[in-house]
Design an enzyme around this catalytic site. Structure first.
Site, mmCIF file in Angstrom:
data_model
loop_
_atom_site.group_PDB
_atom_site.id
_atom_site.type_symbol
_atom_site.label_atom_id
_atom_site.label_comp_id
_atom_site.label_asym_id
_atom_site.label_seq_id
_atom_site.Cartn_x
_atom_site.Cartn_y
_atom_site.Cartn_z
ATOM 1 N N ASP A 85 36.841 55.228 37.895
ATOM 2 C CA ASP A 85 37.581 55.110 39.192
ATOM 3 C C ASP A 85 36.962 55.964 40.324
ATOM 4 O O ASP A 85 37.443 56.935 40.727
ATOM 5 C CB ASP A 85 38.795 55.553 39.099
ATOM 6 C CG ASP A 85 39.812 54.607 38.065
ATOM 7 O OD1 ASP A 85 39.345 53.324 38.203
ATOM 8 O OD2 ASP A 85 40.513 55.145 37.278
ATOM 9 N N CYS B 283 47.070 27.732 102.904
ATOM 10 C CA CYS B 283 47.741 28.798 102.259
ATOM 11 C C CYS B 283 46.373 29.978 101.592
ATOM 12 O O CYS B 283 46.576 31.104 101.647
ATOM 13 C CB CYS B 283 48.691 28.975 101.053
ATOM 14 S SG CYS B 283 48.052 27.643 99.749
ATOM 15 N N THR C 107 26.511 47.446 31.903
ATOM 16 C CA THR C 107 26.261 47.797 30.641
ATOM 17 C C THR C 107 27.529 47.571 29.880
ATOM 18 O O THR C 107 27.664 47.842 28.617
ATOM 19 C CB THR C 107 26.059 49.606 30.700
ATOM 20 O OG1 THR C 107 27.201 49.904 31.342
ATOM 21 C CG2 THR C 107 24.763 49.682 31.447
ATOM 22 N N ASP D 30 26.080 56.662 35.842
ATOM 23 C CA ASP D 30 26.938 57.728 35.373
ATOM 24 C C ASP D 30 26.204 58.652 34.536
ATOM 25 O O ASP D 30 25.123 58.258 33.876
ATOM 26 C CB ASP D 30 28.451 57.199 34.649
ATOM 27 C CG ASP D 30 28.070 56.524 33.486
ATOM 28 O OD1 ASP D 30 27.325 56.953 32.491
ATOM 29 O OD2 ASP D 30 28.651 55.339 33.330
ATOM 30 N N MET E 135 29.164 50.304 39.718
ATOM 31 C CA MET E 135 28.537 49.240 40.596
ATOM 32 C C MET E 135 29.472 49.368 41.935
ATOM 33 O O MET E 135 28.888 48.962 43.050
ATOM 34 C CB MET E 135 28.572 47.897 40.178
ATOM 35 C CG MET E 135 27.459 47.328 39.212
ATOM 36 S SD MET E 135 27.329 45.910 38.329
ATOM 37 C CE MET E 135 28.057 46.076 36.795
ATOM 38 N N SER F 23 32.678 50.844 37.501
ATOM 39 C CA SER F 23 32.600 51.778 38.416
ATOM 40 C C SER F 23 31.255 52.187 38.973
ATOM 41 O O SER F 23 31.049 52.518 40.309
ATOM 42 C CB SER F 23 33.055 53.333 37.708
ATOM 43 O OG SER F 23 34.573 53.049 37.077
#
Length: 872
Positions: A528, A254, A606, A496, A558, A556
């Site tokens: 945040d 086949c 910190t 910050d 980091m 925040s």
């Protein structure tokens, strides 16, 4: 007691009753055979193969005599192949009992026979296919009952008898191989209904019947193998390979070639080569005459031409060709199903097409496969260097065997012109051809494999920054390494506005100046932090091009620095992918990219609570959509953490209390986590002890008690390393959402929930338990009591210790100014209840939930939220 009357097994199966009696007897034989060892089976397999091989010539003569089809000498090869190649392929294959075992992983695979195999044998290969199927059934401890084609019943039965006698002589049970000597459609259908597995080789009607029987079937589809001869091919090799294959047993395999499509620039050379090698190219009149006899009125191949030599087929059509003509070739143009030459012909009749280019040839071959060869075989003759054409051909052909520079009859059955293509006389066509298998059928398809999986605990881990430096005043010494060890040349500080304006970056910049390392500073991080904030910082970061990033601040700063670092290293990453939740961080769908190729990360906390300086986590909020992206992967671990208490001295009381209880929650959740280990336990315990001992003084005296400040810094980092590896729990899941929806500081949110969560987790019979292999049963209460005793809480038993511990935590919270309920923080009841259901669902879906010792229901989370709001 009356004796059981046993039905006598009839010598000839010529009725349904006789077949049923035979099947019952064969099932008993198979039950016995199923107990044989591998050694016993291999002996039977060997002797059966030897016996079949010895009788290959008589069986070939009998097949040609009975069917009137094929070539004796070629059938000898097929019988030889069926015996020798099957034995060689499977002689060392384990098919009995334990066939695979990995004791370290606790996995064992056990092979069992499928039972009674109903085997349908085609008239085109009546003895070789019977030998093949009998041998693979013997190797797998199955019984096999054969239904031969009516035109080949004698030779097929004889092949089965030869294999059976040898098998029984070698120790096989009597009657393990059977044959329906007088086959009918009724008996074949009955066999298909009764068998455990149907092994079907034959025409499409029979294969369809097998798959419609309601029993597992391993069937094959029709072949209509199209050949493409590319301009780059070796024409003599290509042409004679086709001739060798197409004339083998008069084209009845086949997988044999049904058409050749030659590219136009070599078409004449290909045609000339066929003629040179003994083929006859039909003229227009002859073409129409042969075209008229290829198919029946029903559109199927004319059985009268199957397996006949070329000159006989020509004579049937009224065409005269020499008796030694190898193939009748029809030059045709249409690949439509209306063209008889476009069909499977199972004879030395071949269609020859011309294609203007390779892509056209692919189009034509695709259609020829669609005409009636889906899933079977396709063939390509091309120079091996033409890799692009090879790839295009493989991609376009919907066949399960794609043969390259190979006679397809011999190549498709495997192991003759190739390696690693399993030898077989039953060739699966996959879903393309409506089959259950897409490979060459072998012993594995006739086994039930049972997998025995023993409980095992996966490899665990402990990951932390490469370097963690700690001690009050250690910053200058630690930063020395940036120049003297890492040879860094440009530093970028992320912090910050408050810390920057109040001079907290000065000790870092002074040291960088001293080392002669230029720097820049981004000081716009907000609590945040948002994605937009990080993107602004990223522009400044990219413009400066540092090789070290220094994050200074609380969680925040980091988090923002980690996100900026990631976008600096891999701007192509999407937050949707990075934030993908995982059950096991090692198996997550998304693979986090390698970090640190452009810059290393240094973290200097910190505050004494988040532990972000030693964790692989960061959270960023898209201010535009409000979406919070929690990112977690060990690639986000800072390379260096510097815990210098000089940076923590001026924390206000509110930050001291909130961050202190946050660190305690980290320690508690890491200790009772389903992923807690001996490595994380020590850190969690020590962190909890330090917090109980020093948080009140750090809160009351602040910088006046530098020892307490330093100890709290150490506790925060210890707890951070614990939960970076053991992860957290549902208290953090709920706190994340409570803080996000109602703007409570994260540490406060944890403080309002921790005792409720502890009581919830302490239930010895929870509705659901967390899922991890190393967590065998609920024992969170015992774990809480271990922490309690370590920090100095006592009691006469675990129940009393646990209650005293809850009381001690409440007293500690009161000492550091934590209020009792969510309501006490001024959150309106209506606002709280309006967001409650959404908070519940999001908390349930939080990444931290999976490691909780008790797997929470959403209704249980809701209940804890309500208790935390109103107070128990």
């Amino acid at each position: 007691m009356a004796k059981k009357v046993e039905s006598k097994v009839p010598e000839t199966i010529d009725s349904v009753e006789a077949l049923q009696t035979k099947i019952a007897a064969m099932r008993e034989a198979q039950k016995k055979f199923a107990t044989f060892t591998q050694e016993q089976v291999d002996k039977i397999f060997f002797e059966a193969a030897m016996a079949a091989n010895k009788q290959r010539i008589p069986l070939s003569k009998l097949a040609v005599e009975e069917t009137g089809m094929g070539v004796v000498e070629d059938k000898v090869i097929k019988n030889h192949y069926a015996a020798e190649y099957m034995y060689n392929a499977y002689k060392r294959v384990k098919t009995c009992g334990v066939i695979e075992e990995d004791k370290s992983y606790g996995i064992k695979k056990i092979a069992e026979p499928v039972g009674l195999v109903g085997a349908v044998i085609p008239t085109t290969n009546p003895t070789s296919t019977a030998i093949f199927k009998c041998l693979i059934c013997l190797k797998t401890r199955n019984a096999i009952l054969i239904s031969p084609h009516p035109r080949a019943k004698k030779c097929t039965a004889e092949a089965a008898r030869i294999v059976l006698e040898a098998a029984v002589k070698a120790g096989a049970p009597e009657g393990i191989i059977g044959c329906i000597e007088e086959p009918t459609i009724e008996l074949s259908n009955e066999l298909m209904k009764a068998a455990d597995v149907i092994l079907a080789t034959g025409g499409p009607g029979m294969v369809k019947a097998a798959y419609s029987s309601g029993k597992p079937a391993i069937g094959v589809g029709p072949g209509n193998t199209p050949v493409i001869m590319d301009s780059s091919c070796d024409i003599p090799t290509a042409v004679y390979s086709v001739i060798h294959s197409k004339t083998f047993d008069n084209g009845m395999i086949c997988a044999s070639e049904q058409s050749v499509t030659a590219i136009s620039d070599i078409y004449d050379a290909v045609k000339k080569e066929f003629v040179k090698r003994g083929c006859h190219v039909l003229n227009k009149t002859e073409l129409d005459q042969v075209r008229g006899i290829i198919l029946t009125e029903a559109g199927t191949v004319n059985p009268k031409i199957v397996g006949q030599p070329a000159y006989k087929i020509a004579a049937m059509a009224g065409v005269t060709v020499p008796a030694d003509t190898k193939i009748l070739i029809g030059e045709v143009t249409s690949v439509d199903v209306s063209e008889p030459f476009a069909h499977e012909k199972l004879s030395p009749v071949l269609a020859l097409y011309k294609a203007k280019d390779f892509d056209t040839a692919l189009d034509m071959s695709e259609q020829l496969i669609a005409d009636g060869g889906y899933g079977h075989t396709s063939s390509l003759y091309v120079h091996p260097s033409e890799t692009e054409k090879l790839a295009k051909h493989a991609a376009r052909m919907k066949t399960c065997r794609i043969l390259v520079n190979t006679p397809s009859s011999h190549g498709g059955i495997g192991d003759l012109y190739n390696f690693k293509l399993a030898p077989s006389l039953t060739l699966g066509c996959g879903s393309y051809g409506g089959n259950s298998v897409s490979e060459n059928v072998g012993v594995k398809h006739l086994l039930n494999v049972k997998t025995v999986a023993e409980r095992r605990e996966n490899m665990l881990w402990f990951r932390a920054p490469e370097k963690v430096y700690f001690k009050k005043g250690c910053l200058p010494v630690a930063l020395d390494e940036l120049k003297n060890y890492y040879h860094k040349t440009k530093a970028f500080i992320v912090t910050d506005t408050f810390l920057y304006q109040n001079g907290h970056t000065r000790p870092i910049t002074d040291k960088l100046d001293e080392m002669g390392i230029p720097y820049d500073c981004f000081f716009e991080v907000t609590p945040d932090p948002t994605l937009q904030c990080a993107q602004r910082g990223l522009e400044q970061l990219k413009a400066f091009g540092p090789d070290v990033i220094i994050a200074l601040g609380g969680g925040s700063a980091m988090d923002c620095a980690k996100i900026m670092w990631m976008m600096y290293e891999h701007p192509e990453c999407a937050f949707e992918d990075l934030a993908m939740d995982f059950m096991d961080i090692r198996k997550r769908v998304y693979t986090f990219p390698k970090m640190g190729e452009k810059a290393m990360m240094v973290s200097i906390p910190t505050s004494s609570g988040t532990g972000s300086e030693v964790t692989p986590f960061a959270i960023i909020t898209d201010a535009t959509t409000g979406t919070k992206w929690p990112i977690a992967d060990y690639e986000l671990l800072p390379d260096m953490a510097i815990i210098d208490a000089d940076f923590m001295m001026s924390q206000p009381k509110g930050l001291t209390s909130a961050s202190g209880i946050d660190a305690l929650t980290h320690a508690l959740e890491a200790y009772v986590s389903i992923m807690a280990t001996d490595f994380t336990d020590g850190m969690a315990l020590k962190a909890a002890k330090i917090i109980f001992d020093y948080l009140p003084s750090a809160y009351d005296k602040g910088a006046a008690d530098p020892i307490a400040r330093e100890k709290m810094g150490n506790a925060s980092t210890l707890a951070g390393m614990a939960f970076a590896n053991a992860f957290l729990g549902v208290c953090h899941s709920m706190a994340h959402k409570l803080g996000a929806y109602h703007h409570l500081p994260h540490g406060i949110a944890n403080a309002l929930l921790i005792e409720l969560v502890m009581r919830y987790n302490a239930d010895p019979a929870p509705v659901k338990m967390g899922t991890f292999s190393q967590y065998p049963y609920p024992h969170a209460k015992e774990r809480y009591c271990e922490v309690a005793r370590f920090v100095g809480v006592t009691g006469k038993n675990d129940d009393e210790v646990f209650e005293n511990f809850i009381k001690a935590i409440a007293e500690l919270k009161e000492k550091v100014g934590i209020k009792r309920t969510i309501k006490d923080y001024g959150i309106e009841e209506s606002a709280f209840l309006a967001t409650l259901d959404e908070m519940v669902e999001n908390a349930f879906n939080d990444q931290c939930t999976g490691a909780n010792p008790r797997y929470p229901l959403m209704s249980e989370i809701k209940d804890m939220y309500l208790k935390a709001y109103y107070g128990e």
